[in-house]
Design a protein around this motif. Structure first.
Motif, short mmCIF file in Angstrom:
data_model
loop_
_atom_site.label_atom_id
_atom_site.label_comp_id
_atom_site.label_asym_id
_atom_site.label_seq_id
_atom_site.Cartn_x
_atom_site.Cartn_y
_atom_site.Cartn_z
N VAL A 1 153.59 -4.11 -15.91
CA VAL A 1 153.38 -3.50 -14.60
C VAL A 1 154.03 -2.12 -14.65
CG1 VAL A 1 153.90 -3.62 -12.14
CG2 VAL A 1 153.40 -5.72 -13.40
N PRO A 2 153.23 -1.06 -14.60
CA PRO A 2 153.82 0.29 -14.61
C PRO A 2 154.78 0.45 -13.44
CG PRO A 2 151.44 0.41 -14.88
CD PRO A 2 151.77 -1.01 -14.53
N LEU A 3 155.84 1.20 -13.66
CA LEU A 3 156.87 1.37 -12.64
C LEU A 3 156.30 1.92 -11.34
CD1 LEU A 3 159.85 1.02 -12.11
CD2 LEU A 3 160.24 3.29 -13.03
N ASN A 4 155.28 2.73 -11.42
CA ASN A 4 154.71 3.34 -10.21
C ASN A 4 153.47 2.60 -9.70
OD1 ASN A 4 152.92 3.96 -12.23
ND2 ASN A 4 152.74 6.13 -11.70
N ALA A 5 153.22 1.40 -10.16
CA ALA A 5 151.99 0.66 -9.80
C ALA A 5 151.85 0.43 -8.29
CB ALA A 5 151.94 -0.68 -10.52
N PHE A 6 152.96 0.27 -7.59
CA PHE A 6 152.90 -0.08 -6.17
C PHE A 6 153.49 1.01 -5.28
CE2 PHE A 6 153.84 -4.10 -8.59
CZ PHE A 6 152.52 -4.50 -8.70
N VAL A 7 153.69 2.19 -5.84
CA VAL A 7 154.42 3.24 -5.13
C VAL A 7 153.74 3.70 -3.84
CG1 VAL A 7 153.46 5.25 -6.37
CG2 VAL A 7 155.81 5.30 -5.53
N ASP A 8 152.42 3.67 -3.76
CA ASP A 8 151.71 4.11 -2.56
C ASP A 8 151.35 2.98 -1.61
OD1 ASP A 8 151.75 6.81 -3.29
OD2 ASP A 8 149.95 6.58 -4.52
N LEU A 9 151.94 1.81 -1.82
CA LEU A 9 151.57 0.64 -1.03
C LEU A 9 152.68 0.26 -0.05
CD1 LEU A 9 149.91 -1.44 -3.88
CD2 LEU A 9 148.83 0.15 -2.28
N ALA A 10 152.97 1.17 0.85
CA ALA A 10 154.06 0.96 1.81
C ALA A 10 153.82 -0.21 2.75
CB ALA A 10 154.29 2.24 2.62
N ASP A 11 152.56 -0.60 2.97
CA ASP A 11 152.24 -1.70 3.87
C ASP A 11 152.18 -3.05 3.17
OD1 ASP A 11 152.04 0.06 6.01
OD2 ASP A 11 149.89 0.35 5.75
N LEU A 12 152.37 -3.06 1.85
CA LEU A 12 152.26 -4.30 1.09
C LEU A 12 153.33 -5.31 1.52
CD1 LEU A 12 150.52 -5.52 -1.18
CD2 LEU A 12 152.29 -4.79 -2.79
N VAL A 13 152.89 -6.51 1.84
CA VAL A 13 153.77 -7.58 2.31
C VAL A 13 153.82 -8.72 1.30
CG1 VAL A 13 154.13 -9.27 4.15
CG2 VAL A 13 153.29 -6.99 4.72
N PHE A 14 152.67 -9.06 0.71
CA PHE A 14 152.56 -10.19 -0.21
C PHE A 14 152.09 -9.69 -1.57
CE2 PHE A 14 151.42 -11.66 4.08
CZ PHE A 14 152.47 -12.54 4.31
N LEU A 15 152.81 -10.05 -2.63
CA LEU A 15 152.46 -9.64 -3.99
C LEU A 15 152.44 -10.87 -4.89
CD1 LEU A 15 151.88 -7.45 -6.09
CD2 LEU A 15 154.36 -7.12 -6.30
N TYR A 16 151.29 -11.15 -5.45
CA TYR A 16 151.09 -12.32 -6.30
C TYR A 16 150.92 -11.87 -7.75
CZ TYR A 16 150.15 -14.49 -1.79
OH TYR A 16 150.25 -14.92 -0.50
N LEU A 17 151.94 -12.11 -8.57
CA LEU A 17 151.92 -11.75 -9.98
C LEU A 17 151.96 -12.98 -10.88
CD1 LEU A 17 154.49 -8.79 -9.86
CD2 LEU A 17 152.02 -8.60 -10.26
N HIS A 18 151.88 -14.17 -10.31
CA HIS A 18 152.03 -15.38 -11.12
C HIS A 18 150.85 -15.60 -12.06
CE1 HIS A 18 149.95 -16.81 -7.48
NE2 HIS A 18 149.39 -17.70 -8.27
N SER A 19 151.13 -16.36 -13.11
CA SER A 19 150.13 -16.76 -14.10
C SER A 19 149.48 -15.56 -14.78
CB SER A 19 149.06 -17.66 -13.46
OG SER A 19 149.68 -18.79 -12.87
N ASN A 20 150.31 -14.73 -15.36
CA ASN A 20 149.87 -13.60 -16.15
C ASN A 20 150.55 -13.66 -17.52
OD1 ASN A 20 147.97 -11.58 -14.83
ND2 ASN A 20 149.40 -11.98 -13.16
N ALA A 21 150.69 -12.52 -18.17
CA ALA A 21 151.32 -12.45 -19.48
C ALA A 21 152.55 -11.55 -19.44
CB ALA A 21 150.31 -11.95 -20.52
N LEU A 22 153.22 -11.50 -18.29
CA LEU A 22 154.38 -10.62 -18.13
C LEU A 22 155.57 -11.13 -18.93
CD1 LEU A 22 154.17 -10.04 -14.28
CD2 LEU A 22 153.55 -8.42 -16.08
N THR A 23 156.11 -10.30 -19.78
CA THR A 23 157.33 -10.64 -20.51
C THR A 23 158.52 -9.88 -19.95
OG1 THR A 23 156.88 -8.94 -22.18
CG2 THR A 23 156.12 -11.18 -22.65
#
Length: 181
Positions: free
Chosen positions: A72-94
């Motif tokens: 997940v790039p550090l700036n991936a969510f930078v313009d999403l000030a209204d974001l309330v729910f973030l679902y990152l489960h079941s991926n390949a994040l290390t």
């Protein structure tokens, strides 16, 4: 043109080509996700390998679960000030970079279970964050290193989250080879 200059020019052009190709690989969110409701962006089960770009700013829910996202790039969510729910489960994040969630002021819920987190010193910040927040709504676990496999990020001993160290160079002078006669 001197040979060294030609080689440098070739490397410069190759580098520019790689950067351009990488920018062209960026995936626009509404090209691959369901954006029919701009407040609920559904990108689940799309076999995505990266977080899409140009996520609508109105997004309140971003579902990136069940993909192959490894970073997940550090700036991936930078313009999403209204974001309330973030679902990152079941991926390949290390790993996640420190500050990944810092620019999401209205974030209430994050889901990160079922990722192969590598719980070394680079992920200590996340272990501390999950302990000190009520935003995490599931229980992500460590896959590696072996000693931490299966341990919850909410309870792992941060002191055991270490990075391999490189051996310091020897301060002793090299031994001299025996003289040959």
């Amino acid at each position: 043109m001197p040979r060294a200059l030609r080689i440098s020019t070739v490397y410069l052009l190759l580098g520019m080509l790689l950067v351009t190709a990488r920018l062209c690989d960026a995936v626009d969110a509404c090209d691959v996700c369901d954006c029919s409701d701009l407040t609920n962006i559904d990108c689940q089960d799309r076999e995505l390998e990266e977080v899409p770009t140009n996520i609508p700013r109105e997004a309140q829910s971003l579902i990136l679960s069940n993909n192959r996202i490894s970073r997940v790039p550090l700036n991936a969510f930078v313009d999403l000030a209204d974001l309330v729910f973030l679902y990152l489960h079941s991926n390949a994040l290390t790993n996640l970079e420190e500050g990944t969630f810092d620019n999401i002021p209205n974030l209430i819920e994050v889901y990160m279970r079922d990722n192969p987190f590598h719980c070394d010193c680079d992920l200590r910040w996340l272990a501390s964050w999950v302990r000190n927040t009520d935003k995490l709504k599931d229980d992500p676990t460590c896959l590696s290193p072996d000693g931490l496999n299966g341990q919850s990020l909410t309870s792992v001993n941060v002191g055991e989250m270490v990075c391999p160290t490189t051996q310091a160079p020897s301060t002793e002078p090299p031994s001299e080879a025996p003289a040959t006669t």
